[in-house]
Design a protein around this motif. Sequence first.
Motif, PDB file in Angstrom:
ATOM      1  N   GLY A 129       0.817  -1.218   0.000  1.00 15.00           N
ATOM      2  CA  GLY A 129       0.000   0.000   0.000  1.00 15.00           C
ATOM      3  C   GLY A 129       0.842   1.256   0.000  1.00 15.00           C
ATOM      4  O   GLY A 129       0.549   2.229  -0.709  1.00 15.00           O
ATOM      5  N   VAL A 130       1.916   1.259   0.781  1.00 12.07           N
ATOM      6  CA  VAL A 130       2.824   2.408   0.821  1.00 12.07           C
ATOM      7  C   VAL A 130       3.505   2.583  -0.535  1.00 12.07           C
ATOM      8  O   VAL A 130       3.630   3.700  -1.052  1.00 12.07           O
ATOM      9  CB  VAL A 130       3.868   2.229   1.941  1.00 12.07           C
ATOM     10  CG1 VAL A 130       4.942   3.311   1.849  1.00 12.07           C
ATOM     11  CG2 VAL A 130       3.199   2.286   3.304  1.00 12.07           C
ATOM     12  N   LEU A 131       3.944   1.467  -1.146  1.00 14.93           N
ATOM     13  CA  LEU A 131       4.565   1.548  -2.471  1.00 14.93           C
ATOM     14  C   LEU A 131       3.610   2.154  -3.494  1.00 14.93           C
ATOM     15  O   LEU A 131       4.001   2.961  -4.331  1.00 14.93           O
ATOM     16  CB  LEU A 131       4.989   0.153  -2.937  1.00 14.93           C
ATOM     17  CG  LEU A 131       6.300  -0.393  -2.382  1.00 14.93           C
ATOM     18  CD1 LEU A 131       6.514  -1.828  -2.835  1.00 14.93           C
ATOM     19  CD2 LEU A 131       7.474   0.461  -2.815  1.00 14.93           C
ATOM     20  N   GLN A 132       2.336   1.762  -3.407  1.00 14.27           N
ATOM     21  CA  GLN A 132       1.347   2.288  -4.345  1.00 14.27           C
ATOM     22  C   GLN A 132       1.167   3.792  -4.157  1.00 14.27           C
ATOM     23  O   GLN A 132       1.052   4.539  -5.131  1.00 14.27           O
ATOM     24  CB  GLN A 132       0.022   1.563  -4.156  1.00 14.27           C
ATOM     25  CG  GLN A 132      -1.026   1.937  -5.201  1.00 14.27           C
ATOM     26  CD  GLN A 132      -2.309   1.142  -5.032  1.00 14.27           C
ATOM     27  OE1 GLN A 132      -2.648   0.724  -3.926  1.00 14.27           O
ATOM     28  NE2 GLN A 132      -3.028   0.925  -6.110  1.00 14.27           N
ATOM     29  N   LEU A 133       1.135   4.251  -2.914  1.00 17.71           N
ATOM     30  CA  LEU A 133       1.005   5.682  -2.647  1.00 17.71           C
ATOM     31  C   LEU A 133       2.200   6.461  -3.177  1.00 17.71           C
ATOM     32  O   LEU A 133       2.090   7.645  -3.518  1.00 17.71           O
ATOM     33  CB  LEU A 133       0.849   5.916  -1.141  1.00 17.71           C
ATOM     34  CG  LEU A 133      -0.477   5.444  -0.519  1.00 17.71           C
ATOM     35  CD1 LEU A 133      -0.419   5.562   0.994  1.00 17.71           C
ATOM     36  CD2 LEU A 133      -1.643   6.244  -1.068  1.00 17.71           C
ATOM     37  N   MET A 134       3.361   5.805  -3.253  1.00 13.76           N
ATOM     38  CA  MET A 134       4.580   6.441  -3.755  1.00 13.76           C
ATOM     39  C   MET A 134       4.713   6.324  -5.275  1.00 13.76           C
ATOM     40  O   MET A 134       5.710   6.743  -5.853  1.00 13.76           O
ATOM     41  CB  MET A 134       5.811   5.797  -3.095  1.00 13.76           C
ATOM     42  CG  MET A 134       5.894   6.011  -1.596  1.00 13.76           C
ATOM     43  SD  MET A 134       7.171   4.979  -0.838  1.00 13.76           S
ATOM     44  CE  MET A 134       8.646   5.625  -1.631  1.00 13.76           C
ATOM     45  N   ASP A 135       3.690   5.728  -5.919  1.00  9.85           N
ATOM     46  CA  ASP A 135       3.734   5.464  -7.367  1.00  9.85           C
ATOM     47  C   ASP A 135       4.907   4.573  -7.745  1.00  9.85           C
ATOM     48  O   ASP A 135       5.459   4.671  -8.852  1.00  9.85           O
ATOM     49  CB  ASP A 135       3.796   6.773  -8.175  1.00  9.85           C
ATOM     50  CG  ASP A 135       2.473   7.504  -8.157  1.00  9.85           C
ATOM     51  OD1 ASP A 135       1.445   6.838  -8.016  1.00  9.85           O
ATOM     52  OD2 ASP A 135       2.477   8.746  -8.281  1.00  9.85           O
ATOM     53  N   ALA A 136       5.325   3.704  -6.831  1.00  8.56           N
ATOM     54  CA  ALA A 136       6.405   2.765  -7.111  1.00  8.56           C
ATOM     55  C   ALA A 136       5.850   1.490  -7.734  1.00  8.56           C
ATOM     56  O   ALA A 136       4.700   1.127  -7.506  1.00  8.56           O
ATOM     57  CB  ALA A 136       7.168   2.425  -5.834  1.00  8.56           C
ATOM     58  N   VAL A 137       6.669   0.815  -8.536  1.00  9.02           N
ATOM     59  CA  VAL A 137       6.281  -0.436  -9.169  1.00  9.02           C
ATOM     60  C   VAL A 137       7.207  -1.526  -8.638  1.00  9.02           C
ATOM     61  O   VAL A 137       8.382  -1.565  -8.981  1.00  9.02           O
ATOM     62  CB  VAL A 137       6.403  -0.350 -10.707  1.00  9.02           C
ATOM     63  CG1 VAL A 137       5.990  -1.668 -11.356  1.00  9.02           C
ATOM     64  CG2 VAL A 137       5.549   0.791 -11.245  1.00  9.02           C
ATOM     65  N   PHE A 195       9.891  -0.193 -20.180  1.00  7.84           N
ATOM     66  CA  PHE A 195       8.805  -0.303 -19.203  1.00  7.84           C
ATOM     67  C   PHE A 195       8.411   1.077 -18.691  1.00  7.84           C
ATOM     68  O   PHE A 195       9.270   1.904 -18.372  1.00  7.84           O
ATOM     69  CB  PHE A 195       9.230  -1.167 -18.017  1.00  7.84           C
ATOM     70  CG  PHE A 195       8.128  -1.358 -16.996  1.00  7.84           C
ATOM     71  CD1 PHE A 195       7.162  -2.324 -17.178  1.00  7.84           C
ATOM     72  CD2 PHE A 195       8.052  -0.554 -15.877  1.00  7.84           C
ATOM     73  CE1 PHE A 195       6.138  -2.497 -16.258  1.00  7.84           C
ATOM     74  CE2 PHE A 195       7.031  -0.713 -14.947  1.00  7.84           C
ATOM     75  CZ  PHE A 195       6.082  -1.691 -15.138  1.00  7.84           C
ATOM     76  N   CYS A 196       7.116   1.310 -18.622  1.00 10.36           N
ATOM     77  CA  CYS A 196       6.621   2.524 -17.961  1.00 10.36           C
ATOM     78  C   CYS A 196       5.133   2.376 -17.697  1.00 10.36           C
ATOM     79  O   CYS A 196       4.418   1.656 -18.403  1.00 10.36           O
ATOM     80  CB  CYS A 196       6.899   3.781 -18.791  1.00 10.36           C
ATOM     81  SG  CYS A 196       5.808   4.015 -20.193  1.00 10.36           S
TER      82      CYS A 196
END
Length: 240
Positions: A44-52, A93-94
Motif C-alpha cells: 500500500g505504501v509503495l502504491q502511494l509512492m507510485d512505485a512499481v 517499461f513505464c
Amino acid sequence: ISQDSLIEHYKYLREGYWRRKKKALDLDLGVRRWKDFVRQNALGVLQLMDAVPFRFIQAGPYEAQLIIDVGYDRRHWALSLLISRDKAKKPNFCIVSDIQVKADHQHEFINPKVLTDQIMSFFEKILRRNSFPIESLLVLRDGQFCGQECQAINDAVANLIEKKKFKKEVRVDQADFRKDSLKAVRLWEVNENTGAIENPLDGRAVQLNNKMVVVTSTGAATLNQRTSQPFMIVRNGECS
C-alpha cells in the motif's frame, strides 16, 4: 494504520490467532496473519509512492496497453498507458496516467479531436528521441466505445506512424472493457472427479461467442466465500 490495529496484529505474532473451532490460540496462523498485515501495508505504501515493485516482460502479444476511462459523473476522463517489452527496447517499461477535464459532461463520448490530440501528445511525451517505435498496442475502453472514438484512435495511430513513434505495420486492437452488466454474470467450475461446484481460478476465461470473452478477476485463489466477480472483453470492428 491505527494504533489498535497494529497492537491487535502484533498480538497475533506474539500470542497466536484465536481459532474458534479449536478454542485455542494458533501461533503459526498468528505469524501468517502478521506477515500478511505487513506485506499488504508495505504494498500500500509503495502504491502511494507510485512505485512499481515488479514487472512482466510483455503483456501477451502487445508491447503496450492504453486504457481510456470516463469518470462516473462524466466531468473527467483519463488515459493510462502501460509499456512492457524487451529490455533491449527503449523505453522497455513505464506506467503513466493523465487526467483531463471533460468539457461536455452531458454525454459519455469523448470529443474525437481532443482524444486524437491527447493520445498523440501522450505517446510523444513518452517515446522521446531515439526511442524504439511501438509494434503492437491494445486499446481498452472502460465501458464501451462511443461516438467517433474509434476513428479518433485510428487518426492518432496514423499520425504516430508518420512521426515514427509507431511501426508502419503496427498492430492496434481496440476492445470494450465492461465491468458491469444489466444481468449478473457468474462462472463456476465443476470438479470432474467429485462433481463439486467451485469458484474457477482467478484469470479463467470463457469465450461466449466470436466477439465476447468473460474473465474472472477474482476466484478460488482469493475467495473463501461468494462467487467470482467477472469482467467482459468485447471486440469490435477495430479488433482482431
